[in-house]
Design a protein around this motif. Sequence first.
Motif, mmCIF file in Angstrom:
data_model
loop_
_atom_site.group_PDB
_atom_site.id
_atom_site.type_symbol
_atom_site.label_atom_id
_atom_site.label_comp_id
_atom_site.label_asym_id
_atom_site.label_seq_id
_atom_site.Cartn_x
_atom_site.Cartn_y
_atom_site.Cartn_z
ATOM 1 N N ALA A 108 0.757 -1.125 0.078
ATOM 2 C CA ALA A 108 -0.251 0.335 0.177
ATOM 3 C C ALA A 108 0.732 1.402 -0.171
ATOM 4 N N GLN A 109 2.343 0.951 0.991
ATOM 5 C CA GLN A 109 3.018 2.198 0.896
ATOM 6 C C GLN A 109 3.507 2.810 0.177
ATOM 7 N N SER A 110 4.010 1.549 -1.154
ATOM 8 C CA SER A 110 5.226 1.496 -2.162
ATOM 9 C C SER A 110 3.960 2.518 -3.687
ATOM 10 N N THR A 111 2.032 2.117 -3.344
ATOM 11 C CA THR A 111 1.294 1.997 -4.562
ATOM 12 C C THR A 111 0.820 3.476 -4.446
ATOM 13 N N SER A 112 0.882 4.143 -3.259
ATOM 14 C CA SER A 112 0.081 4.682 -3.121
ATOM 15 C C SER A 112 -0.860 4.921 -2.351
ATOM 16 N N LEU A 113 -1.672 3.360 -2.449
ATOM 17 C CA LEU A 113 -3.093 2.392 -2.149
ATOM 18 C C LEU A 113 -3.483 2.500 -0.183
ATOM 19 N N SER A 114 -3.166 3.286 0.496
ATOM 20 C CA SER A 114 -2.544 2.780 2.062
ATOM 21 C C SER A 114 -3.828 3.044 2.536
ATOM 22 N N ILE A 179 9.696 -15.406 13.059
ATOM 23 C CA ILE A 179 10.069 -13.889 13.370
ATOM 24 C C ILE A 179 11.050 -13.184 11.606
ATOM 25 N N ARG A 180 11.833 -13.796 11.674
ATOM 26 C CA ARG A 180 13.024 -13.865 10.370
ATOM 27 C C ARG A 180 12.804 -14.398 9.846
ATOM 28 N N THR A 181 11.218 -15.397 9.582
ATOM 29 C CA THR A 181 10.811 -15.981 8.114
ATOM 30 C C THR A 181 9.689 -15.308 8.056
ATOM 31 N N GLY A 182 9.099 -14.879 9.038
ATOM 32 C CA GLY A 182 8.137 -13.932 8.124
ATOM 33 C C GLY A 182 8.285 -12.398 7.898
ATOM 34 N N PHE A 183 9.464 -11.562 8.568
ATOM 35 C CA PHE A 183 9.901 -10.958 7.673
ATOM 36 C C PHE A 183 10.624 -10.690 6.227
ATOM 37 N N SER A 184 11.023 -12.070 5.634
ATOM 38 C CA SER A 184 11.610 -12.285 5.232
ATOM 39 C C SER A 184 10.590 -12.179 3.781
ATOM 40 N N MET A 185 9.147 -13.910 4.422
ATOM 41 C CA MET A 185 7.912 -12.965 2.903
ATOM 42 C C MET A 185 7.676 -12.205 3.166
ATOM 43 N N ALA A 186 7.495 -11.236 4.038
ATOM 44 C CA ALA A 186 6.685 -10.220 3.760
ATOM 45 C C ALA A 186 7.331 -9.653 2.381
ATOM 46 N N PHE A 187 8.678 -9.205 2.729
ATOM 47 C CA PHE A 187 9.348 -8.738 1.906
ATOM 48 C C PHE A 187 8.970 -8.939 0.421
ATOM 49 N N SER A 188 9.122 -10.396 0.534
ATOM 50 C CA SER A 188 8.603 -11.135 -0.840
ATOM 51 C C SER A 188 8.029 -11.410 -1.654
ATOM 52 N N LEU A 189 6.637 -11.211 -0.987
ATOM 53 C CA LEU A 189 5.373 -11.082 -1.220
ATOM 54 C C LEU A 189 5.856 -9.157 -1.637
ATOM 55 N N SER A 190 6.226 -8.944 -1.453
ATOM 56 C CA SER A 190 5.531 -7.113 -1.830
ATOM 57 C C SER A 190 6.468 -7.042 -2.792
ATOM 58 N N ALA A 191 7.349 -7.744 -3.293
ATOM 59 C CA ALA A 191 8.771 -7.364 -3.595
ATOM 60 C C ALA A 191 8.555 -6.574 -5.100
ATOM 61 N N PRO A 192 7.303 -6.852 -5.607
ATOM 62 C CA PRO A 192 7.334 -6.806 -7.172
ATOM 63 C C PRO A 192 6.530 -5.321 -7.180
ATOM 64 N N PHE A 193 5.954 -5.277 -5.956
ATOM 65 C CA PHE A 193 4.932 -3.855 -6.073
ATOM 66 C C PHE A 193 6.273 -2.112 -5.793
ATOM 67 N N VAL A 194 7.682 -3.414 -4.871
ATOM 68 C CA VAL A 194 8.027 -2.446 -4.590
ATOM 69 C C VAL A 194 9.456 -1.909 -5.737
ATOM 70 N N ILE A 195 9.426 -3.013 -6.118
ATOM 71 C CA ILE A 195 10.566 -2.285 -7.545
ATOM 72 C C ILE A 195 10.297 -1.957 -8.766
ATOM 73 N N ALA A 196 8.449 -2.439 -8.457
ATOM 74 C CA ALA A 196 7.928 -1.410 -9.686
ATOM 75 C C ALA A 196 7.536 -0.218 -9.828
ATOM 76 N N SER A 197 7.053 0.344 -8.037
ATOM 77 C CA SER A 197 7.341 1.468 -7.823
ATOM 78 C C SER A 197 8.382 1.773 -7.575
ATOM 79 N N LEU A 198 9.760 1.727 -7.468
ATOM 80 C CA LEU A 198 11.286 2.545 -8.132
ATOM 81 C C LEU A 198 11.330 2.667 -8.894
ATOM 82 N N VAL A 199 10.947 1.344 -10.222
ATOM 83 C CA VAL A 199 11.537 2.002 -11.318
ATOM 84 C C VAL A 199 10.298 3.246 -11.561
#
Length: 258
Positions: A108-114, A179-199
Motif C-alpha cells: 500500500a505504501q509503495s503504490t499509494s493505496l494506503s 519472526i525472521r521467516t515472517g519478515f523475509s516472506m513479507a518483503f518477498s511477497l511485496s517485492a514486485p510492487f516495491v520494484i515497480a514503484s522504484l522503477v
Amino acid sequence: MIENIPSILGLSQDAFMIGFLVFLRVGAMMAVLPAFGERSIPQRIRIVLALCFSIVVAPAVASDVFSVASQQGIIGKALITEVVAGLALGFILRMFVMILEMAGAIIAQSTSLSQMFGGGAVDAQPVVGHLLLVGGLALAAMLDLHVRVVEIVIMSYKFIPAGTFIGGGELSQWGLQHIRTGFSMAFSLSAPFVIASLVYNVALGVINRAMPQLMVAMVGAPAITLGGMVLMFITLPLLLQIWRHGFDVLLMNPFEVL
C-alpha cells in the motif's frame, strides 16, 4: 454397584482434571489462533470451539497428562505452564498470518493505496492487507485448519510436556526464527510492487528533470495508483499461493527449533 462408586468417582475426577488441563492449553491457543481467534468472532463461539477442540484432544493425550493431573496442588502451576504453552503455539501460527498484513502495508505504501478503504476491517489497515488477510484465512480454512490444529496440540505434548515451563532460550530462539521467516516472506511477497514503484518513480524523476514545465505529480499519482491496482489484480492469486505453501509447511512441523 455401591462398592464401585469410589473407583468411579476417582476415575471421573482424573478425567475432569485431564480435560481441564487440556482446556487451559487449547483455550489459550484459541485466543490468538488464526481464523478461530479473530476478534470478529464472538467470545461465546470461541469458548465453544475451545471446548470442542479439548474434547477431541483430551483422549489422545490422556496418557501424557495423567501423571500431571494426578498430582496434588498442580492447578496453580498448570495455570501458568499450560496457558504459556497455548499462547506460544497460537502466536507462532498468528505470526504467519501477520505476514499478509505486513506485506499489504508495504504494498500500500509503495503504490499509494494506503488510505483506500482503510477502515474496512476490525483493525484499521490498508485495503491490500485486508484482501490478503481475508484470502489467506480462507486458504487456511481450505487446508483443513481445524484438523491441523488438533494435530499440533497433540504433538505439542511431546515437545512441551504438561506441567513444564518452556525454557527462555528455546522460546526466544523459536520466536526469532519465525519472526525472521515472517519478515523475509513479507518483503518477498511485496517485492514486485516495491520494484515497480522504484522503477516508476525513477522514470518520473527523469521526466521531471527533462521537462520541468510538466506537472508530473498530476500525471504520476493517478498512474501509480492505477498501475498498482492492475499489478495487484495480476499478482495477488500467485502471492496467496506462495503464502499457502509456506503456511502448509509450518503446519506440518511448527516445532522445528524445539
